[in-house]
Design a protein around this motif. Structure first.
Motif, PDB file in Angstrom:
ATOM      1  N   LEU A  68       0.837  -1.199   0.000  1.00 54.41           N
ATOM      2  CA  LEU A  68       0.000   0.000   0.000  1.00 54.41           C
ATOM      3  C   LEU A  68       0.873   1.250   0.000  1.00 54.41           C
ATOM      4  O   LEU A  68       0.539   2.239  -0.653  1.00 54.41           O
ATOM      5  N   ALA A  69       1.999   1.217   0.669  1.00 58.79           N
ATOM      6  CA  ALA A  69       2.900   2.379   0.692  1.00 58.79           C
ATOM      7  C   ALA A  69       3.378   2.725  -0.714  1.00 58.79           C
ATOM      8  O   ALA A  69       3.435   3.902  -1.087  1.00 58.79           O
ATOM      9  N   ALA A  70       3.695   1.721  -1.512  1.00 59.58           N
ATOM     10  CA  ALA A  70       4.140   1.965  -2.891  1.00 59.58           C
ATOM     11  C   ALA A  70       3.012   2.587  -3.713  1.00 59.58           C
ATOM     12  O   ALA A  70       3.244   3.517  -4.502  1.00 59.58           O
ATOM     13  N   TYR A  71       1.799   2.093  -3.519  1.00 56.81           N
ATOM     14  CA  TYR A  71       0.667   2.664  -4.253  1.00 56.81           C
ATOM     15  C   TYR A  71       0.397   4.100  -3.792  1.00 56.81           C
ATOM     16  O   TYR A  71       0.155   4.983  -4.610  1.00 56.81           O
ATOM     17  N   ARG A  72       0.441   4.333  -2.486  1.00 55.45           N
ATOM     18  CA  ARG A  72       0.195   5.676  -1.945  1.00 55.45           C
ATOM     19  C   ARG A  72       1.162   6.692  -2.565  1.00 55.45           C
ATOM     20  O   ARG A  72       0.747   7.783  -2.960  1.00 55.45           O
TER      21      ARG A  72
END
Length: 160
Positions: A68-72
């Motif tokens: 999720l951090a990469a997508y954020r």
């Protein structure tokens, strides 16, 4: 003619909540470049995002968002880039008009959601950004509400 701002699921609470999350709240957060407006809409553990690169051939798809951090980070980059542009029309109206989400398959506490973009937005210089792709979202009922657990996105619309 459909009203692009109107939730098409007025009598189905699950589908209504999913539409609000993936259309209304997502668009408003993107336009504000404010991740905090959508951060609670995701299941962080096990999140995965596939970038279809607008390619019909799955061999060309990439695991662009293993967390999720990469997508954020990418979501914020795109939102900030968009916010820095000038448009000849109201961006919110253009994005809502371009967006269709009318197909939600629910089995128990899991949902497969099809969100499609078909249209564009006119920039202040007269050029047009084409918005034409689709995303398959994987949602689940998590801690009492529907949340996004992953997606396969940036797929061609139509496929093939």
């Amino acid at each position: 003619m459909r009203d692009p701002f109107q939730n098409p699921f007025p009598s189905d609470s699950a589908r209504q909540a999913i539409w609000e999350m993936l259309v209304s709240r997502d668009i408003d957060a993107f336009l504000a470049a404010d991740w905090s407006m959508v951060e609670d809409d995701f299941v962080e553990e096990g999140f995965i995002g596939i970038d279809g690169r607008k390619e019909a051939n799955p061999d060309k798809w990439r695991l662009a968002f293993p967390s999720l951090a990469a997508y954020r980070e990418e979501w914020l980059r795109q939102a900030r880039d968009f916010a820095g542009q000038s448009f000849a029309e109201d961006p919110r109206t253009a994005i809502f008009t371009t967006t269709t989400l009318e197909d939600i398959e629910i089995e128990g506490e899991t949902a497969l959601v099809r969100k499609k973009f078909d249209g564009g937005i006119t920039k202040a210089d007269g050029t047009r950004d084409v918005l034409q792709w689709q995303t398959l979202y994987y949602c689940r009922l998590h801690q009492g509400r529907w949340k996004i657990s992953g997606f396969t996105g940036y797929l061609p619309n139509p496929m093939g």
